[in-house]
Motif scaffolding. Structure first.
Motif, PDB file in Angstrom:
ATOM      1  N   THR A  76       0.851  -1.195   0.000  1.00 49.95           N
ATOM      2  CA  THR A  76       0.000   0.000   0.000  1.00 49.95           C
ATOM      3  C   THR A  76       0.884   1.241   0.000  1.00 49.95           C
ATOM      4  OG1 THR A  76      -0.098   0.042   2.411  1.00 49.95           O
ATOM      5  CG2 THR A  76      -1.803  -1.227   1.268  1.00 49.95           C
ATOM      6  N   ALA A  77       0.227   2.391   0.107  1.00 54.17           N
ATOM      7  CA  ALA A  77       0.952   3.660   0.199  1.00 54.17           C
ATOM      8  C   ALA A  77       0.397   4.428   1.390  1.00 54.17           C
ATOM      9  CB  ALA A  77       0.806   4.468  -1.081  1.00 54.17           C
ATOM     10  N   VAL A  78       1.301   4.979   2.173  1.00 52.39           N
ATOM     11  CA  VAL A  78       0.914   5.739   3.357  1.00 52.39           C
ATOM     12  C   VAL A  78       1.220   7.210   3.109  1.00 52.39           C
ATOM     13  CG1 VAL A  78       1.362   6.112   5.804  1.00 52.39           C
ATOM     14  CG2 VAL A  78       1.342   3.777   4.879  1.00 52.39           C
TER      15      VAL A  78
ATOM     16  N   PRO B 146       5.417   4.205  -0.339  1.00 50.05           N
ATOM     17  CA  PRO B 146       5.074   2.773  -0.495  1.00 50.05           C
ATOM     18  C   PRO B 146       5.373   2.005   0.792  1.00 50.05           C
ATOM     19  CG  PRO B 146       6.310   3.554  -2.402  1.00 50.05           C
ATOM     20  CD  PRO B 146       6.396   4.642  -1.361  1.00 50.05           C
ATOM     21  N   THR B 147       4.410   1.204   1.206  1.00 51.10           N
ATOM     22  CA  THR B 147       4.522   0.511   2.487  1.00 51.10           C
ATOM     23  C   THR B 147       4.110  -0.953   2.326  1.00 51.10           C
ATOM     24  OG1 THR B 147       4.039   2.544   3.699  1.00 51.10           O
ATOM     25  CG2 THR B 147       3.743   0.465   4.891  1.00 51.10           C
ATOM     26  N   LEU B 148       4.858  -1.814   2.990  1.00 48.68           N
ATOM     27  CA  LEU B 148       4.541  -3.245   2.991  1.00 48.68           C
ATOM     28  C   LEU B 148       3.838  -3.587   4.293  1.00 48.68           C
ATOM     29  CD1 LEU B 148       4.998  -6.028   1.540  1.00 48.68           C
ATOM     30  CD2 LEU B 148       6.999  -6.300   3.023  1.00 48.68           C
ATOM     31  N   ARG B 149       2.695  -4.290   4.184  1.00 43.88           N
ATOM     32  CA  ARG B 149       1.933  -4.675   5.374  1.00 43.88           C
ATOM     33  C   ARG B 149       1.841  -6.204   5.425  1.00 43.88           C
ATOM     34  NH1 ARG B 149      -3.574  -1.620   6.074  1.00 43.88           N
ATOM     35  NH2 ARG B 149      -3.137  -2.233   8.214  1.00 43.88           N
TER      36      ARG B 149
ATOM     37  N   ALA C 205       6.082  -1.506   7.102  1.00 42.93           N
ATOM     38  CA  ALA C 205       7.445  -1.022   6.839  1.00 42.93           C
ATOM     39  C   ALA C 205       7.417  -0.088   5.649  1.00 42.93           C
ATOM     40  CB  ALA C 205       8.390  -2.200   6.567  1.00 42.93           C
ATOM     41  N   ASN C 206       7.986   1.109   5.827  1.00 45.53           N
ATOM     42  CA  ASN C 206       8.048   2.092   4.742  1.00 45.53           C
ATOM     43  C   ASN C 206       9.257   1.772   3.853  1.00 45.53           C
ATOM     44  OD1 ASN C 206       5.889   3.336   6.006  1.00 45.53           O
ATOM     45  ND2 ASN C 206       7.193   4.754   7.155  1.00 45.53           N
ATOM     46  N   LEU C 207       9.070   0.822   2.943  1.00 41.73           N
ATOM     47  CA  LEU C 207      10.192   0.317   2.136  1.00 41.73           C
ATOM     48  C   LEU C 207      10.504   1.176   0.914  1.00 41.73           C
ATOM     49  CD1 LEU C 207       9.389  -3.460   2.440  1.00 41.73           C
ATOM     50  CD2 LEU C 207      11.604  -2.447   2.920  1.00 41.73           C
ATOM     51  N   LYS C 208       9.640   2.144   0.633  1.00 42.91           N
ATOM     52  CA  LYS C 208       9.880   3.084  -0.467  1.00 42.91           C
ATOM     53  C   LYS C 208      10.103   2.328  -1.774  1.00 42.91           C
ATOM     54  CE  LYS C 208      11.749   6.415   2.841  1.00 42.91           C
ATOM     55  NZ  LYS C 208      12.925   7.201   3.272  1.00 42.91           N
TER      56      LYS C 208
END
Length: 1260
Positions: free
Chosen positions: A833-835, A843-846, A858-861
């Motif tokens: 997703t995107a936060v 871009p963020t992984l959930r 995690a904000n993995l960009k």
């Protein structure tokens, strides 16, 4: 015959010295003192060559024996040539030497030999000197070596006398005259074998006997001496040494340990007495890097012995360059040769060689120094042996007992020469074995990890990657060694999977840690007093839930820590000696005939007294008796003895010799042989092998990056050569990924970028240094394969780490910590997703897990999309592995994600994520074709293993055999484990350790045909039947095939064992042509043979003295003792089925269950009323039954069937009592081809070539 028949101890014997005329001329022409006389040029005075009896006698001996037609160059005696002693007639008359050609072995150079017999020059002395012995080695252009032992002795010369043969007239001091001078002579014995100690002892005995003789007597005695050595054969490889009398000593002729081992008949510890361990390592480095090496010593004997020791230290590597351990003073210019060599010079020439020679390694044996001569360009740098291997070597050498005197301190003084000699030999034999093991361990420790960088299919060695894995301080050593011819030959042997001394020790030391764990495990078990007292203990297959297997491939196994300090002590092998009968002189036909007759009778007596279990010793006696029969001209007897080797020890079968015998058999004897079935079969096999021209692929390629564009096929080959991945389907997906949005070809730059990125990330993963506080949270075999960049998460700031089992956060700060994210088996959902953050969307992984309410974010960009693919693939792979009980799925998933990472890193484009998604194999399978595993299958299936792991394609499993483990105090511990034997295609057999399900033995080769059956006949033997009509016998202790049975004329289809009181007593084997053979298990002799009235015999069973035989057309019951037909099942066969496929007996229920080909029905007959119509059981959704076994009160039936519209391998478990299907198990993607039971606790099934895996099911 000499070109094929193993030579005797002696090839040729020579007497070298100065002719008496020249000595007298020198003495008469000068008044100088003897010490100031110049050296004389030595000459060959007499040559003694076989045969040593007259040609008339030879015609008698070799009547009908055409093997004696070897071509050698002739040497005719002329006035100025040496005397050739060949033969005397039966009445003792001397043959005319001036008219008779005498053959000299073609590779013996009589011109250079005199100089080597007197390498320091031939000097006349005013006083007698002590006898002196030294050793020679000759090498022909093909690299074959011949060995010489030279004994120098002095005789007094009486001025003014001369004998007719050109020798001076020699008289002993007892004549009362004061001798004028003493002149040295040399007796040189040349042999095909390096029997240094034995021939030294023989010559020492000869010198003692020569002292009282005059010149004519000396000639005659030397000829008898040479004749005796010629008649002594060399023993075959193995545990048998030969002994003969050579007064006053007993001479022992040692055998080589096995056909691939060298003969060792010298004191292997000599270099360890002359050099410190560090210096020995330096010399080994010089040899391994193929330098130009010169040894120096004041003792000529030491030059050859020390050089030979270093050659033996290399085994199984071989020095392939010039080897001249002794150079005479006239040969010193040899050291100017530009190529690699190993030579030896007297210490007197040290200054001259060091001054004149360039780029030479100079090794002084006398003081243990190593220096070098002047360098042409730059200082020569001798790299050090790798540090860890060197440290282990030095420790082991320091622990060796190198001094015999220390062994004698506590023993009584020996009053018998023979006793002292025996004691010394026993000590030396043990020390030689210790030195051998020490040196072999050094070689293994240096080169152990080479195999990790080999691609066997394409015969590629990735030297660049191998060098990268070496320690910095060791890289110079390996760079130099990798360029040598010696290492190239070593690579060939590894790629050919040669099971030589290196491979055997490597295998045994690799599993040393496993053995220690086994010992600890066994020690922790409580064993009853009764079982403790038992000599053998049966070791059962463990419960599968107790076994933990690694779930991920090691990215680079070459960096693992190997405990090289573990020294494997090889058990001392017992040696048997056989005394050769006396040879009586004068040497006439009758004497030789009597000698061979006695020899034959002695061997026959030894054979008759040996128990059949001692097959190794029987083989050696058969081999020697075959040679004796051959020398007697009894060719059929010789063939019969050599034929016995197939059932005793096939390794020493002399194929070339037997072929030569067959080719030269007279017509009458060939007809006799054809009338004997066993000889006819032997001749047929040997001649067929000659017609089979096998082109051995012996090339070795070094891996190189491609330089041209690659289509799919070329890309597959290149990727496999690189060692990145071997599976064809995976490489096809990788090709699609790298060619997204372009033509279906890959340019060299893309391949290079991908390869370099793969290797860089591999190296980075190896360099991840986890703190102990983190490691304690991971399993033993768990590794970190990928780290993200430092990211912000809701668990804190750190790097996401991926292992084969989980994700965790490696927190940053002063003390890095471990924060669990998710085990792959616990993941419930993954989203990308995107936060929103200010005006940005990050871009963020959930990741949501089953065990936690909180969702990990995690904000993995920029890394988010890749990590999303990675986590989903690992999650899907873990689920597949769990559902199918197959750890290979998680390994494959891990390979897929690592390839994704490399694709993204190599492409660096907007399409890189889409390209990487092409490798999401398991995630796509989960979404597109969800294959639910039936509940019954999931509950019964315990584990899956893959015998084709690492192969390009899966291979069909033709036969399975489980063998329980046994522990015997005299056996190695890895022999104690239960084993699973898997027969694959083209005669391959893979063996698993059933206690860990790890591969114990990679790929035996039993011929090249399909294997049809396997059975454990007794604890030490597994018999394997093949479509090539041969039964191969595996020794389960040595894990080698040394015997085979060749009595069948068609495909061997089944083997069963009859037991009496629990002990195997007889074995039965069947073949497709309807032949049944009953075997004596101990002697491997045929007890009975029976030919069924019908052919197409597929399987046999044994019950209550009756043999049940299944053919395509009927099931026949015969008596095992008379093989008389008693019952037959064929009633209504045409109505019931097309042809029988197999059957099972249930004698307690009076039932026989049978299946037919291309059918899904089982038929059950009542054995008391075979005429009645059989009961039929139809198997639902089954297309064809392929195999079945009985397990307890159930029948397990393998088949191909249907599930959810797809063809799958199915197993039906049928109750013998209710005749109903209790379970339908679907665990294979291809037809079930083989079934076997493991102690009635587990059932193992093997599938066809589309899948090629083994499933392990819980029985009951």
């Amino acid at each position: 015959m000499e070109d094929v028949l193993p030579s005797g101890l002696l090839e040729i014997c020579l007497v070298v010295g100065a002719p008496g005329e020249r000595v007298r001329a020198l003495l008469q022409g000068t008044q100088r003192r003897l010490k100031s006389l110049p050296p004389l040029d030595p000459e060959v005075l007499s040559v003694f060559v076989p045969p040593f009896i007259s040609r008339d006698d030879l015609q008698v001996i070799n009547a009908g024996n055409n093997l004696n037609k070897s071509k050698r160059r002739s040497f005719r005696k002329k006035k100025e040539r040496p005397k050739i002693e060949n033969a005397k007639s039966l009445n003792g008359e001397q043959k005319a030497p001036d008219t008779e050609d005498v053959t000299i072995p073609k590779d013996i150079d009589l011109i250079a030999l005199p100089q080597l017999c007197f390498p320091g020059g031939l000097y006349i002395s005013s006083e007698s000197k002590e006898d002196h012995i030294h050793f020679l080695v000759f090498t022909d252009v093909c690299g074959n070596r011949t060995y010489g032992v030279v004994a120098q002795y002095y005789r007094s010369m009486q001025d003014g006398s001369s004998s007719s043969n050109g020798w001076g007239h020699w008289e002993s001091a007892q004549t009362g005259k004061v001798p004028v001078c003493f002149v040295p002579f040399a007796v040189c014995v040349i042999s095909r074998y390096p029997y240094f100690n034995a021939l030294k002892d023989c010559l020492s005995c000869l010198l003692v006997q020569l002292r009282p003789f005059r010149d004519l007597d000396v000639e005659e005695y030397i000829k008898e001496f040479a004749a005796k050595l010629f008649l002594i054969p060399s023993p075959p490889p193995g545990p048998l040494h030969l002994v003969f009398n050579m007064k006053p000593l007993q001479i022992i002729i040692p055998s080589r340990e096995d056909p691939d081992s060298p003969i060792i008949d010298l004191d292997l510890h000599l270099p360890l007495l002359c050099f410190k361990p560090e210096k020995v390592l330096q010399i080994m480095t010089c040899i391994l890097t193929e330098q130009r090496i010169v040894f120096f010593s004041s003792d000529w004997a030491l030059l050859t012995l020390v050089a030979e020791c270093f050659m033996l230290y290399l085994h199984p590597l071989q020095w392939q360059h010039t080897f001249v351990p002794i150079l005479s003073r006239q040969m010193l210019d040899f050291v100017m040769a530009p190529t690699s060599f190993l030579m030896g010079c007297h210490i007197d020439h040290f200054g001259e060689v060091s001054t004149e020679g360039e780029d030479l390694i100079l090794i002084n044996i006398d003081n243990g120094d190593i220096t070098h001569s002047k360098m042409v360009e730059e200082e020569l740098e001798i790299p050090d042996v790798p540090a860890q291997a060197a440290e282990t070597f030095i420790k082991r050498v320091e622990g060796l007992q190198l001094h015999f005197d220390l062994e004698l301190c506590h023993l009584r003084a020996s009053t018998d020469l023979g006793e002292l000699q025996t004691r010394r030999r026993a000590w030396q034999q043990k020390l030689n074995m210790d030195v051998q093991q020490t040196m072999l361990q050094l070689i293994v420790n240096i080169f152990r990890e080479v195999k990790d960088h080999l691609n066997y299919e394409h015969r590629v060695f990735n030297s660049e990657e191998f060098l990268k894995t070496r320690a910095i301080g060791d890289q110079l050593f390996y760079k130099k060694v990798l360029e040598t011819y010696m290492f190239h030959s070593f690579l060939k042997a590894r790629l050919n999977r040669k099971m030589d001394a290196f491979a055997q020790l490597d295998l045994s030391t690799q599993s040393e840690e496993d053995r220690r764990l086994m010992i600890e495990k066994m020690a922790s078990k409580r064993v009853s007093a009764e079982r403790k007292a038992s000599r053998r203990m049966v070791i059962s297959m463990p419960n599968l839930q107790d076994i933990k297997l690694p779930e991920g491939p090691i990215r680079n196994s070459s960096l693992r820590k190997v405990e090289t300090s573990v020294a494997v002590r090889m058990p001392s092998k017992s040696i048997t000696t056989f005394k050769i009968p006396e040879i009586h002189f004068p040497l006439m036909f009758q004497c030789v005939h009597s000698y061979y007759t006695d020899f034959f009778n002695h061997l026959s007596k030894a054979i008759s007294t040996l128990p059949p279990e001692n097959s190794a010793m029987l083989a050696r006696y058969f081999y020697l008796r075959g040679l004796v029969s051959l020398m007697q001209g009894k060719l059929l007897n010789a063939l019969s003895d050599f034929q016995n080797l197939e059932k005793t020890d096939l390794r020493i079968f002399p194929t070339d010799l037997v072929r030569k015998i067959v080719e030269t058999l007279p017509r009458s004897e060939r007809l006799q042989a054809d009338r004997k079935p066993e000889l006819k079969r032997l001749i047929s096999r040997v001649m067929e092998k000659q017609r089979e021209v096998l082109k051995v692929d012996d090339h070795v390629k070094n891996f190189e990056l491609p330089k041209t564009h690659m289509q799919l096929d070329d890309f597959v080959k290149r990727i496999q050569e690189s060692g990145i991945v071997r599976d064809i389907d995976t490489i096809h997906r990788l090709f699609d990924a790298l060619t997204v949005g372009q033509q279906k070809q890959i340019d060299p730059e893309t391949f290079r970028d991908f390869y370099n990125y793969w290797k860089e990330t591999e190296a980075e993963a190896q360099e991840v240094n986890l703190p102990p506080a983190v490691i304690e949270h991971l399993d033993k075999n768990e590794c970190v394969y990928k780290l993200s960049c430092s990211v912000k998460t809701n668990y804190g700031v750190g790097k996401i780490a991926l292992t084969q089992k989980r994700l965790f956060l490696l927190t940053e700060g002063g003390h890095p910590g471990y924060v669990p994210i998710a085990a792959f088996r616990d993941i419930e959902d993954v989203k990308s997703t995107a936060v929103a953050f200010l005006l940005l969307r990050i871009p963020t992984l959930r990741i949501k897990t089953l065990s936690k309410k909180e969702v990990f974010e995690a904000n993995l960009k920029t890394e988010c999309d890749l990590w999303y693919l990675i986590v989903k693939e690992m999650w899907a792979g873990k689920k597949m592995a769990y559902d199918h009980k197959d750890p290979q799925y998680i390994q494959q998933a891990l390979t897929n994600v690592l390839l994704m990472d490399a694709v993204v890193g190599a492409l660096q484009s907007s399409k890189s994520i889409y390209a990487a998604s092409k490798l999401s194999y398991f995630d796509r399978m989960k979404n597109e074709v969800p294959m639910m595993v039936p509940k019954t299958t999931a509950e019964t299936l315990k584990h899956k293993i893959n015998p084709s792991a690492g192969e390009t394609f899966p291979q069909a499993i033709d036969v399975l055999l489980y063998t329980p483990g046994h522990l015997d105090p005299s056996e190695r511990l890895d022999n104690a484990h239960p084993k699973l034997w898997c027969a694959l295609n083209e005669g391959k057999v893979v063996v698993f350790d059933a206690s860990t399900w790890s591969i114990q033995q990679h790929c035996f080769k039993m011929g090249r045909s399909k294997l049809t059956c396997m059975v454990m006949v007794e604890q030490s033997q597994v018999w394997i039947g093949s479509q090539d009509s041969i039964i191969y016998i595996i020794n389960t202790h040595s894990m080698s095939c040394n015997k085979q049975l060749n009595d069948h004329r068609s495909d061997v289809t089944d083997i069963i064992v009859e037991k009496t009181n629990g002990t195997p007593s007889e074995a039965y084997s069947s073949s497709l042509d309807g032949t049944v053979i009953a075997w004596n298990i101990s002697t491997l002799k045929v007890n009975r043979v029976f030919q069924l009235p019908c052919q197409n015999l597929t399987s046999i069973k044994l019950h209550n003295g009756q043999l049940w035989c299944c053919t395509r057309s009927c099931i026949l019951v015969v008596s095992t003792h008379e093989f008389r037909p008693q019952m037959k099942i064929e009633h209504h066969l045409k109505d019931v089925c097309s042809s029988f496929l197999g059957f099972q007996l249930l004698p307690e229920r009076d039932e026989v269950w049978a299946s037919s080909s291309r059918s899904s029905d089982l038929y059950i007959w009542n054995t008391k009323d075979l005429s009645s119509t059989p009961q039929k059981i139809h198997l639902q959704d089954c297309s064809e039954i392929t195999c079945m076994i009985r397990v307890k009160n159930q029948l397990w039936v393998g088949s191909s069937g249907w599930l959810q519209g797809k063809s799958r391998g199915k197993i039906y478990v049928i109750s013998a009592e209710s005749k109903s299907v209790e379970k339908e198990l679907v665990g294979h993607a291809d037809v079930v081809k083989a079934l076997c039971s493991a102690e009635d606790r587990y059932v193992l099934s093997g599938s066809g070539k589309e899948e090629g895996k083994i499933a392990i099911w819980k029985a009951g």
